[in-house]
Design a protein around this motif. Structure first.
Motif, PDB file in Angstrom:
ATOM      1  N   ARG A 139      49.017  46.428  47.402  1.00 30.54           N
ATOM      2  CA  ARG A 139      48.481  45.177  47.570  1.00 30.54           C
ATOM      3  C   ARG A 139      47.819  45.066  46.175  1.00 30.54           C
ATOM      4  N   PHE A 140      47.931  43.801  45.663  1.00 27.94           N
ATOM      5  CA  PHE A 140      47.531  43.417  44.313  1.00 27.94           C
ATOM      6  C   PHE A 140      46.480  42.298  44.429  1.00 27.94           C
ATOM      7  N   GLU A 141      45.725  42.031  43.452  1.00 23.72           N
ATOM      8  CA  GLU A 141      44.624  41.102  43.518  1.00 23.72           C
ATOM      9  C   GLU A 141      45.398  39.736  43.210  1.00 23.72           C
ATOM     10  N   ASP A 142      46.532  39.456  42.804  1.00 22.91           N
ATOM     11  CA  ASP A 142      46.939  38.224  42.914  1.00 22.91           C
ATOM     12  C   ASP A 142      47.886  37.605  44.397  1.00 22.91           C
ATOM     13  N   GLY A 143      47.630  38.439  45.380  1.00 16.59           N
ATOM     14  CA  GLY A 143      48.019  38.297  46.469  1.00 16.59           C
ATOM     15  C   GLY A 143      49.531  38.886  46.876  1.00 16.59           C
ATOM     16  N   THR A 144      50.018  39.432  45.814  1.00 17.34           N
ATOM     17  CA  THR A 144      51.390  40.057  45.990  1.00 17.34           C
ATOM     18  C   THR A 144      51.460  41.570  46.580  1.00 17.34           C
ATOM     19  N   GLU A 145      52.323  42.160  47.006  1.00 18.83           N
ATOM     20  CA  GLU A 145      52.401  43.501  47.367  1.00 18.83           C
ATOM     21  C   GLU A 145      53.951  43.990  47.423  1.00 18.83           C
ATOM     22  N   GLU A 146      54.065  45.401  47.063  1.00 15.35           N
ATOM     23  CA  GLU A 146      55.151  45.971  46.869  1.00 15.35           C
ATOM     24  C   GLU A 146      55.114  47.347  47.657  1.00 15.35           C
ATOM     25  N   THR A 147      56.534  47.501  48.213  1.00 15.78           N
ATOM     26  CA  THR A 147      56.522  48.723  49.205  1.00 15.78           C
ATOM     27  C   THR A 147      57.673  49.774  48.579  1.00 15.78           C
ATOM     28  N   GLY A 148      57.226  50.990  48.623  1.00 15.45           N
ATOM     29  CA  GLY A 148      58.066  52.052  48.216  1.00 15.45           C
ATOM     30  C   GLY A 148      57.956  53.209  49.183  1.00 15.45           C
ATOM     31  N   ASP A 149      58.460  54.251  48.564  1.00 16.30           N
ATOM     32  CA  ASP A 149      58.416  55.479  49.287  1.00 16.30           C
ATOM     33  C   ASP A 149      57.222  56.364  48.805  1.00 16.30           C
ATOM     34  N   ILE A 150      57.001  56.409  47.522  1.00 18.46           N
ATOM     35  CA  ILE A 150      55.535  57.084  46.945  1.00 18.46           C
ATOM     36  C   ILE A 150      54.864  56.083  45.978  1.00 18.46           C
ATOM     37  N   LEU A 151      53.815  56.356  45.905  1.00 14.25           N
ATOM     38  CA  LEU A 151      52.786  55.697  44.965  1.00 14.25           C
ATOM     39  C   LEU A 151      52.104  56.700  44.089  1.00 14.25           C
ATOM     40  N   ILE A 152      52.214  56.524  42.804  1.00 13.59           N
ATOM     41  CA  ILE A 152      51.813  57.409  41.710  1.00 13.59           C
ATOM     42  C   ILE A 152      50.785  56.877  40.802  1.00 13.59           C
ATOM     43  N   ALA A 153      49.500  57.422  41.135  1.00 16.97           N
ATOM     44  CA  ALA A 153      48.542  56.719  40.368  1.00 16.97           C
ATOM     45  C   ALA A 153      48.456  57.176  38.638  1.00 16.97           C
ATOM     46  N   ALA A 154      48.612  56.214  37.813  1.00 17.22           N
ATOM     47  CA  ALA A 154      48.621  56.553  36.574  1.00 17.22           C
ATOM     48  C   ALA A 154      47.621  55.415  35.823  1.00 17.22           C
ATOM     49  N   ASP A 155      46.464  55.191  36.586  1.00 17.29           N
ATOM     50  CA  ASP A 155      45.593  54.181  36.100  1.00 17.29           C
ATOM     51  C   ASP A 155      44.384  54.608  35.741  1.00 17.29           C
ATOM     52  N   GLY A 156      44.200  55.643  35.001  1.00 19.83           N
ATOM     53  CA  GLY A 156      43.093  56.136  34.199  1.00 19.83           C
ATOM     54  C   GLY A 156      41.900  56.523  34.605  1.00 19.83           C
ATOM     55  N   VAL A 157      40.990  57.063  33.883  1.00 22.44           N
ATOM     56  CA  VAL A 157      39.939  57.784  34.194  1.00 22.44           C
ATOM     57  C   VAL A 157      39.033  56.809  35.174  1.00 22.44           C
ATOM     58  N   HIS A 158      38.995  55.609  35.316  1.00 24.96           N
ATOM     59  CA  HIS A 158      38.287  54.910  36.288  1.00 24.96           C
ATOM     60  C   HIS A 158      39.312  54.365  37.255  1.00 24.96           C
ATOM     61  N   SER A 159      40.027  54.859  37.711  1.00 27.19           N
ATOM     62  CA  SER A 159      41.277  54.663  38.611  1.00 27.19           C
ATOM     63  C   SER A 159      41.060  54.102  39.849  1.00 27.19           C
ATOM     64  N   ARG A 160      41.254  52.984  40.161  1.00 24.12           N
ATOM     65  CA  ARG A 160      41.159  52.235  41.497  1.00 24.12           C
ATOM     66  C   ARG A 160      42.038  53.062  42.905  1.00 24.12           C
ATOM     67  N   THR A 161      43.004  53.547  42.289  1.00 26.14           N
ATOM     68  CA  THR A 161      43.994  54.474  43.240  1.00 26.14           C
ATOM     69  C   THR A 161      43.214  55.586  43.681  1.00 26.14           C
ATOM     70  N   ARG A 162      42.582  56.269  42.875  1.00 26.53           N
ATOM     71  CA  ARG A 162      41.655  57.486  43.189  1.00 26.53           C
ATOM     72  C   ARG A 162      40.745  57.023  44.112  1.00 26.53           C
ATOM     73  N   ALA A 163      40.051  55.902  43.776  1.00 25.71           N
ATOM     74  CA  ALA A 163      38.885  55.598  44.764  1.00 25.71           C
ATOM     75  C   ALA A 163      39.269  55.187  46.188  1.00 25.71           C
ATOM     76  N   GLN A 164      40.501  54.578  46.217  1.00 28.44           N
ATOM     77  CA  GLN A 164      41.055  54.232  47.790  1.00 28.44           C
ATOM     78  C   GLN A 164      41.632  55.479  48.225  1.00 28.44           C
TER      79      GLN A 164
END
Length: 381
Positions: A139-164
């Motif tokens: 789910r994204f800040e602009d209100g949209t969302e996307e569904t998949g089979d896997i989610l891969i974090a490549a969002d850097g040292v301050h990763s939001r994915t890692r925090a979640q």
């Protein structure tokens, strides 16, 4: 299988390309509204990183856009030559490490991904994800969302994915250094093309190389309290290098100084993956730039993760295999790079000891075998 990739730096596009080679569809989601072609100064793509890009068929344009930089010569702030080491080890075909503008590297891997039909969506800042067990929804800040089979974090040292993924995970740790960079074209500033000159100055660290075109590419690492930001960095940097026996202060005076970036890395994380979500690149094992391995580690991750997903029976087994194969190597790189960063921020007493011991240390590193663990590592799909 459909993969959602969070982040479109270097790791995001290379991961998407590797997945495509493994027969997996991928879509990239970038938090910023525009491309990152104007972000950053330049970076090192070590020989092992170039070898990983070759696996993806994406190395030629990187070689063309970069400067071959196979050697590093170390100097003290007093002008004493401390020693020399290899900046990577040449591949079997003679390919050596290259220095490239970050904007060029980003543009090359992004355009390569687009040319292979990979979709990139901008303005998609991750807010949360929901792993149901059967699929994962971002789910994204602009209100949209996307569904998949896997989610891969490549969002850097301050990763939001890692925090979640793991709210208790260690936070990025500040190295004590701010990083700067710039380019200047002036025949007064000369040097041997292909050589990085690394200066352990009295108050800060300065590095530069000279392109065949005559441009001097320089960077500086300045010890500084985090958040202590002046209105204008240039006079602060010039003052830090003024008493060193080289042209660093003058080069900075004649340059447009790139944005100051506080350098962080990551301590070992207890959790790299959970359910259908996995961390890669700087999100999993951010390293300081001192070893010149950040981009290379991200590309290696991309290739290894894609192979594990293709060969394993399911995503859980693939993620476990990926972590098992990569954790030891990347944590060794992070530790090695942090040691170098600590030497750059040495105080007056430690600086004297460092300059005395550095020649001995560099003689040990001069052996190709001493660095082969980092530069001779090969990955495959």
């Amino acid at each position: 299988m459909k993969a959602l990739i969070i982040g479109c730096g270097i790791g995001g596009p290379t991961t998407a390309m590797a997945l495509r080679e493994a027969g997996i569809d991928a879509k990239i989601f970038e938090a910023y509204p525009d491309t990152a072609e104007s972000v950053g100064s330049f970076l090192n793509v070590a020989s092992n990183g170039l070898d990983a890009l070759r696996v993806l068929g994406a190395h030629r344009r990187v070689l063309s856009a970069g400067i071959p930089t196979p050697r590093m010569v170390m100097w003290s702030g007093t002008g004493k030559r401390l020693g020399e080491v290899a900046n990577g080890l040449a591949l079997d075909d003679g390919t050596v490490s290259h220095t490239i503008l970050r904007a060029d590297l980003y543009r090359i891997v992004r355009d390569e991904a687009l040319s292979r039909g990979i979709k990139i969506s901008y303005g998609k800042r991750l807010v949360s994800f929901d792993d149901t067990g059967d699929h994962v929804t971002a789910r994204f800040e602009d209100g949209t969302e996307e569904t998949g089979d896997i989610l891969i974090a490549a969002d850097g040292v301050h990763s939001r994915t890692r925090a979640q993924l793991d709210p208790s995970a260690p936070k990025a740790r500040y190295s004590g250094l701010y990083s700067f960079g710039g380019l200047v074209h002036d025949p007064k500033f000369t040097g041997e093309p292909g050589v990085y000159n690394m200066v352990f100055g009295k108050r800060a660290f300065f590095g530069y190389t000279v392109a065949a075109s005559g441009e001097t590419w320089w960077f500086a690492n300045l010890p500084r309290e985090l958040g202590d930001v002046p209105a204008d960095w240039k006079p602060v940097l010039v003052a830090a290098f003024r008493d060193d026996a080289n042209f660093s202060a003058e080069v900075i005076e004649r340059s447009e100084v790139a944005l100051a970036v506080p350098i962080h890395d990551l301590p070992p994380l207890p959790t790299w993956h959970k359910g259908r979500v996995v961390l890669t690149g700087d999100a999993a094992h951010a390293t300081s730039p001192s070893a010149g391995q950040g981009a290379s580690m991200a590309v290696e991750d991309a290739v290894v993760l894609a192979r594990c997903l293709r060969e394993a029976r399911d995503h859980r087994a693939a993620f476990a295999r990926f972590e098992n194969e990569r954790r030891g190597r990347v944590e060794k790189v992070v530790a090695y790079s942090r040691t170098i960063s600590n030497n750059k921020a040495a105080g007056p007493v430690a600086r004297v000891f460092r300059d005395l011991m550095m020649p001995i240390f560099l003689k040990k590193l001069a052996s190709q075998e001493s660095l082969s663990w980092m530069y001779r590592h090969q990955v495959s799909l």
